[in-house]
Enzyme design. Structure first.
Site, mmCIF file in Angstrom:
data_model
loop_
_atom_site.group_PDB
_atom_site.id
_atom_site.type_symbol
_atom_site.label_atom_id
_atom_site.label_comp_id
_atom_site.label_asym_id
_atom_site.label_seq_id
_atom_site.Cartn_x
_atom_site.Cartn_y
_atom_site.Cartn_z
ATOM 1 N N TYR A 14 14.859 -7.349 90.985
ATOM 2 C CA TYR A 14 14.128 -6.990 89.761
ATOM 3 C C TYR A 14 14.619 -7.887 88.636
ATOM 4 O O TYR A 14 15.821 -8.103 88.483
ATOM 5 C CB TYR A 14 14.392 -5.524 89.415
ATOM 6 C CG TYR A 14 13.746 -5.056 88.120
ATOM 7 C CD1 TYR A 14 12.366 -4.931 88.017
ATOM 8 C CD2 TYR A 14 14.524 -4.729 87.012
ATOM 9 C CE1 TYR A 14 11.777 -4.492 86.830
ATOM 10 C CE2 TYR A 14 13.937 -4.282 85.822
ATOM 11 C CZ TYR A 14 12.570 -4.165 85.739
ATOM 12 O OH TYR A 14 11.987 -3.727 84.572
ATOM 13 N N ASP A 39 19.941 -14.494 87.879
ATOM 14 C CA ASP A 39 19.777 -13.344 87.002
ATOM 15 C C ASP A 39 21.042 -12.499 87.101
ATOM 16 O O ASP A 39 21.227 -11.734 88.047
ATOM 17 C CB ASP A 39 18.540 -12.539 87.412
ATOM 18 C CG ASP A 39 18.298 -11.361 86.477
ATOM 19 O OD1 ASP A 39 19.214 -11.012 85.699
ATOM 20 O OD2 ASP A 39 17.201 -10.778 86.530
ATOM 21 N N LYS A 83 22.642 -6.359 79.536
ATOM 22 C CA LYS A 83 23.490 -5.201 79.832
ATOM 23 C C LYS A 83 24.907 -5.294 79.240
ATOM 24 O O LYS A 83 25.054 -5.086 78.047
ATOM 25 C CB LYS A 83 23.445 -4.912 81.324
ATOM 26 C CG LYS A 83 22.001 -4.540 81.717
ATOM 27 C CD LYS A 83 21.783 -3.955 83.082
ATOM 28 C CE LYS A 83 20.333 -3.474 83.155
ATOM 29 N NZ LYS A 83 19.585 -3.887 84.309
HETATM 30 C C1 LIG Z 1 18.134 -4.495 84.041
HETATM 31 C C2 LIG Z 1 17.757 -5.796 84.621
HETATM 32 C C3 LIG Z 1 16.787 -6.622 84.034
HETATM 33 C C4 LIG Z 1 15.933 -6.163 82.877
HETATM 34 O O1 LIG Z 1 16.658 -5.942 81.735
HETATM 35 P P1 LIG Z 1 16.023 -4.984 80.586
HETATM 36 O O2 LIG Z 1 17.017 -5.079 79.485
HETATM 37 O O3 LIG Z 1 15.902 -3.634 81.205
HETATM 38 O O4 LIG Z 1 14.710 -5.560 80.231
HETATM 39 C C5 LIG Z 1 16.584 -7.877 84.550
HETATM 40 N N1 LIG Z 1 17.280 -8.300 85.606
HETATM 41 C C6 LIG Z 1 18.205 -7.540 86.211
HETATM 42 C C7 LIG Z 1 18.962 -8.081 87.378
HETATM 43 C C8 LIG Z 1 18.466 -6.257 85.744
HETATM 44 O O5 LIG Z 1 19.361 -5.494 86.386
#
Ligand SMILES: *Cc1c(COP(=O)(O)O)cnc(C)c1O
Length: 431
Positions: free
Chosen positions: A145, A240, A268
Site C-alpha cells: 500500500y 516506500d 508516520k
Molecule cells: C501509511 C502508509 C502510506 C500512506 O500514508 P498516509 O499518511 O496514510 O497517507 C503509504 N505507504 C505506506 C507504506 C504506508 O504504510
C-alpha cells in the site's frame, strides 16, 4: 466526562455524519466486526476510550507513535511551536534542520521535500519519477500500500505482462493501465517483466518490508535483483519507507538490507503524530522539482511549523544510542512470548518482527506474499483480536496490518500483554 457516553452510542451517531462512522476505513472494525473504540486520550503505551477503559496500544496510530503517546519532549516542542505560529506559508530555519537530519539518518536522501501525508509523498514521488525518466509505466507489488493516489489503487491485470485494473471505483481504467502489478518476493516475475518491458518503466515502488499485508519481509536476493534491474534499465527504484523508516532501524529498511534506492517515501514516525511526510533521494532527480525543474509539486501546509517541531522532537528521541536495540529486544520478547503461549494451547501461530514492527499469522509458515497472507486463519484471528480487546489489549483490527511497539512498552506492559494472550489462546483452544 459524560457518564452516558458509550462507544456504541458514538458509533451510531458518527455514522449519521461520517461515512461508515470513520475518517479512514480500517478504523471501522469491518474485518473483525463489533464496535470501534472511540478514544479520549493516550499516554505512553496506553489509550483510554470514552468509557474510561484502558488499552495497551499495539497500533501506535498505525506507526507514528514510536516513543509512546504524549511523550513530554514532543508535547513540549509542539506547544512551543504553536505559540510562535500555526502556519507561516513561508520558509523557516526549522525546515532546514529536519531536512538535514533526514539526510543524515538516510544517506539515500540527498535532498528532501516535506508534504502532509504519505499518500501525497508517494503520489509526488511517482510524478517526479515519470518526469525525470520521461516514461509512464510504473510497477508495484500485490499487497503493498502506498496511499490512495489513483495510479496506486490498482490490482493485477489478467496476465503478468498486462497492465493493471483499478482496485477502487473512481479510478479511470486508463490511469490504472499504466501500473503493472507483480507478486512480492517473486524474482522470476521481475526478470520476465524487465526483459520484455524494461525500457517503458519509470519506476518500481516497493515497501521493502511490507506492513500493509500484515508483515512480510522482502527477501535480500529479491531486493538485490530489483536494484540491479532498475539500474540496468534506467528505472528509478522508489522505496516506500512511510512505515519502516526510523521504525525497523534508525536508518530504516535501507540500513537493514544495505541497499540504496533512488527515491525514498517517508511519513508516520518522522511526523511524531502530526500530519507530516516527505519524499527525497538523488539530488539530480529531486532538482527536477519546481521551482528548479519542470515537475510541479506544492503544498499550503507543507513544512508546517508545528508538525516539523513534533517530528524533530521525536526523531531526536529515536536517534539516541540504543533506542532501536531496546525496541527490537522488547518486540522480540513479545513475539517469543506470544508463540510460546499459542503453543501451550495448541494454537498455530507464527510471528516475525524487525525493530518496533511485527506480524502475527494464524498459520504454520511465515508468508512470502499476499496470497500466502490471505491463507491464514481469519476466524482464529478475529477470535484472538476480540479476546485481547476484551482484556485491554488493542491490536490492529485486520489480519492484513502490521503491529507496532513503542519505547514506552516496558517489561511490565509486555508481561501484562502475555498474560492476556495466555487467556485469549485458552479461549481460542476451547472454541
Ligand atoms: C501509511 C502508509 C502510506 C500512506 O500514508 P498516509 O499518511 O496514510 O497517507 C503509504 N505507504 C505506506 C507504506 C504506508 O504504510
Amino acid at each position: 466526562m459524560d457518564q452516558q457516553t458509550s462507544n456504541e452510542d458514538l458509533f451510531e451517531r458518527a455514522q449519521r455524519s461520517i461515512p461508515g462512522g470513520v475518517n479512514s476505513p480500517v478504523r471501522a472494525f469491518r474485518q473483525v466486526g463489533g464496535v470501534p473504540r472511540f478514544m479520549q486520550r493516550a499516554e505512553g503505551p496506553y489509550m483510554f476510550d470514552v468509557e474510561g477503559r484502558r488499552y495497551i496500544d499495539y497500533i501506535g496510530s498505525w506507526g507514528p507513535m514510536i516513543a509512546g503517546h504524549a511523550h513530554p519532549e514532543v508535547i513540549d516542542a509542539v506547544q512551543r511551536a504553536a505559540t510562535r505560529s500555526l502556519s507561516f506559508g513561508a520558509p523557516t530555519a526549522d525546515e532546514i534542520e529536519i531536512a538535514e537530519l533526514l539526510r543524515e539518518l538516510m544517506p539515500a536522501v540527498e535532498m528532501v521535500r516535506l508534504v502532509s501525508s504519505g499518500t501525497e509523498a508517494a503520489m509526488s514521488a511517482l510524478r517526479l519519477a515519470r518526469g525525470f525518466t520521461g516514461r509512464d509505466a510504473i510497477v508495484k507489488f500485490e499487497g503493498c500500500y502506498h496511499g490512495h493516489a489513483d495510479s496506486l489503487l490498482v490490482k493485477a491485470g489478467s496476465g503478468l505482462l498486462t497492465f493493471g485494473n483499478p482496485s477502487s471505483a473512481g479510478v479511470p481504467a486508463d490511469v490504472a493501465a499504466h501500473t503493472l502489478v507483480l507478486e512480492y518476493n517473486n524474482i522470476a516475475q521481475l526478470d520476465q517483466l524487465f526483459a520484455s518491458r524494461g525500457a517503458e518503466i519509470a519506476c518500481v515502488l516497493v515497501e521493502p518490508i511490507a506492513g500493509n499485508m500484515n508483515f512480510v519481509r522482502g527477501s535480500a536476493a529479491w531486493h538485490q535483483r530489483l536494484r540491479e534491474l532498475c539500474t540496468q534499465h534506467g528505472a528509478l527504484l522508489v522505496w516506500d519507507e512511510v512505515m519502516t523508516g526510523f521504525r525497523v532501524a534508525l536508518g530504516g529498511a535501507q540500513q537493514v538490507y544495505g541497499i540504496r534506492p533512488d527515491l525514498v517515501v517517508l511519513g508516520k514516525v518522522m511526523g511524531g503524530g502530526m500530519p507530516m511526510a516527505a519524499f527525497g533521494g538523488r539530488a539530480d532527480v529531486m532538482q527536477q522539482l519546481s521551482p528548479l525543474g519542470a515537475v510541479y509539486q506544492a503544498g499550503t501546509l507543507s513544512g508546517n511549523p508545528v508538525a516539523v517541531a513534533a517530528g524533530m522532537a521525536q526523531l531526536r528521541i529515536v536517534r539516541r544510542a540504543g533506542f532501536h536495540d531496546a525496541l527490537g529486544e522488547t518486540t522480540r520478547r513479545l513475539m517469543q512470548g506470544l508463540e510460546q503461549a499459542a503453543a501451550r494451547h495448541g494454537v498455530a501461530l507464527r510471528t516475525d518482527c524487525q525493530g518496533g514492527m511485527f506480524g502475527l499469522y494464524f498459520a504454520t509458515d511465515l508468508p512470502r506474499n499476499y496470497a500466502e497472507v490471505a491463507k491464514a486463519d481469519l476466524q482464529a484471528f478475529k477470535a484472538f483480536f476480540h479476546a485481547m480487546l476484551a482484556r485491554g489489549v488493542y491490536l490492529a483490527p485486520s489480519m492484513f496490518e502490521a503491529g507496532f511497539v513503542s519505547s514506552a512498552h516496558d517489561a511490565g506492559v509486555i508481561d501484562a500483554t502475555l498474560q492476556a494472550a495466555d487467556a485469549a489462546f485458552a479461549e481460542l483452544a476451547a472454541r
